[in-house]
Design an enzyme around this catalytic site. Structure first.
Site, PDB file in Angstrom:
ATOM      1  N   ASP A  80       0.846  -1.208   0.000  1.00  0.00           N
ATOM      2  CA  ASP A  80       0.000   0.000   0.000  1.00  0.00           C
ATOM      3  C   ASP A  80       0.875   1.249   0.000  1.00  0.00           C
ATOM      4  O   ASP A  80       0.368   2.376  -0.056  1.00  0.00           O
ATOM      5  CB  ASP A  80      -1.009  -0.011   1.150  1.00  0.00           C
ATOM      6  N   SER A  81       2.210   1.067   0.003  1.00  0.00           N
ATOM      7  CA  SER A  81       3.125   2.187  -0.224  1.00  0.00           C
ATOM      8  C   SER A  81       2.911   2.756  -1.625  1.00  0.00           C
ATOM      9  O   SER A  81       3.415   3.839  -1.936  1.00  0.00           O
ATOM     10  CB  SER A  81       4.583   1.743  -0.043  1.00  0.00           C
ATOM     11  N   LYS A 134      -1.311  -9.413   2.775  1.00  0.00           N
ATOM     12  CA  LYS A 134      -0.605  -8.972   3.976  1.00  0.00           C
ATOM     13  C   LYS A 134      -1.487  -8.019   4.764  1.00  0.00           C
ATOM     14  O   LYS A 134      -2.178  -7.179   4.176  1.00  0.00           O
ATOM     15  CB  LYS A 134       0.715  -8.284   3.600  1.00  0.00           C
ATOM     16  N   GLU A 183      -1.587  -5.557   8.521  1.00  0.00           N
ATOM     17  CA  GLU A 183      -0.780  -4.963   9.585  1.00  0.00           C
ATOM     18  C   GLU A 183      -1.442  -5.195  10.941  1.00  0.00           C
ATOM     19  O   GLU A 183      -2.641  -4.970  11.092  1.00  0.00           O
ATOM     20  CB  GLU A 183      -0.642  -3.448   9.357  1.00  0.00           C
ATOM     21  N   GLU A 195       9.076  -4.273  10.641  1.00  0.00           N
ATOM     22  CA  GLU A 195       9.496  -2.976  10.106  1.00  0.00           C
ATOM     23  C   GLU A 195      10.043  -2.081  11.219  1.00  0.00           C
ATOM     24  O   GLU A 195       9.392  -1.862  12.249  1.00  0.00           O
ATOM     25  CB  GLU A 195       8.305  -2.288   9.401  1.00  0.00           C
TER      26      GLU A 195
HETATM   27  O1  KIV Z   1       3.629  -1.127   1.679  1.00  0.00           O
HETATM   28  C1  KIV Z   1       4.806  -1.511   1.696  1.00  0.00           C
HETATM   29  O2  KIV Z   1       5.604  -1.219   0.802  1.00  0.00           O
HETATM   30  C2  KIV Z   1       5.233  -2.327   2.823  1.00  0.00           C
HETATM   31  C3  KIV Z   1       6.682  -2.671   2.903  1.00  0.00           C
HETATM   32  C4  KIV Z   1       7.484  -1.489   3.225  1.00  0.00           C
HETATM   33  C5  KIV Z   1       6.931  -3.788   3.847  1.00  0.00           C
HETATM   34  O3  KIV Z   1       4.455  -2.696   3.619  1.00  0.00           O
END
Ligand code: KIV
Length: 272
Positions: free
Chosen positions: A52-53, A121, A123, A190
């Site tokens: 989600d980055s 994934k 969090e 992280e």
């Molecule tokens: O969203 C992302 O890019 C991430 C990584 C930095 C682990 O969660």
């Protein structure tokens, strides 16, 4: 596994687990689009995260919070089309799984069905146990994410290192144990102290993937744009830049502008 590329052996969650067992480090990167995903996959990483980055890197938002399920599916679909070997994991975006486990399952199923990705994934730790368990019960592999969890940035207030204090470190270890017990195939750690990463990686049998978490994780992940030096402004201590693509791209574009203005592009060979 793929009928289109029978000679390429796909990476699965089992491959990742076997790598930890034999002590082989796992290389992971993000990707958000077809062209970059093709390069990252062909270079040989084992795992590609459609993170989600994308909210920061692709859309220019300050945080990861605004990105939607539809936008994540768009990015994931583009990545899956390019990838022949790596395991493709997709982030469940903020607000799409914290409400209740049914909502979490619906989001995970949409992402898997519509994008063709291989895992999701999420969090968090104990607070999202029900959601993780329900997604796993539908046969969807889940990767956890502990430590600095950017979807909670407004709770933390800063992007500084997490779990330096004993109480937070203890909770992180318990959360990692829980994620292993319920059946996650891996967990991202992280921005936590290196010694804590070592402890967690030795405590749980599933692979840990670190970012800003030191050398003791079973694998490492970076945002590909950061590694390639596309975004010059982001300079955290944990980041190693392997290229200056910002410089390379700026030079190339400047040369193009010069050639257009000087009437040297296109030349005769470049014309019909
Ligand atoms: O969203 C992302 O890019 C991430 C990584 C930095 C682990 O969660």
């Amino acid at each position: 596994m793929s009928i289109h590329t029978p000679d390429i052996k796909r990476i699965t969650t089992h491959t990742i687990q076997e790598m930890k067992t034999r002590g082989e480090k796992i290389s992971c990167l993000t990707a958000y689009d077809f062209s970059m995903a093709g390069i990252v996959d062909a270079a040989g990483v084992e795992l590609i995260l459609v993170g989600d980055s994308a909210s920061n890197v692709m859309a220019g938002h300050e945080t990861t919070l605004p990105i939607t399920i539809d936008q994540m599916i768009y990015h994931a679909t583009s990545v899956v089309r390019a990838v022949k070997r790596a395991l493709v994991v997709v982030d469940l975006p903020f607000g799409s799984y914290q409400g209740n486990s049914r909502e979490a399952l619906n989001t995970a199923i949409r992402i898997m069905k519509e994008s063709g990705a291989h895992a999701v994934k999420l969090e968090g730790g104990l607070e999202i146990k029900d959601s993780v368990t329900r997604i796993l019960s539908a046969g969807v592999p889940v990767m956890g994410h502990l430590g600095l969890t950017p979807q909670s940035i407004y709770k933390f207030g800063t992007y500084t290192v997490r779990a330096r204090q004993e109480a937070e470190a203890q909770k992180l270890i318990e959360d990692a144990r829980m994620l292993e017990e319920v059946g996650c195939f891996s967990v991202v750690l992280e921005k936590i102290p290196s010694s804590l990463t070592k402890q967690v990686s030795e405590t749980i049998t599933i692979p840990t993937i670190g970012i800003g978490a030191g050398p003791h994780a079973d694998g490492q992940i970076l945002v590909v744009h950061d590694l390639l030096g596309i975004n010059k402004a982001f300079k955290p201590r944990f980041l190693r830049r392997y290229a200056d693509l910002n410089g390379v791209m700026t030079d190339a574009i400047s040369n193009y502008i010069k050639d257009v203005k000087g009437n040297s592009f296109p030349n005769e060979q470049e014309s019909y």
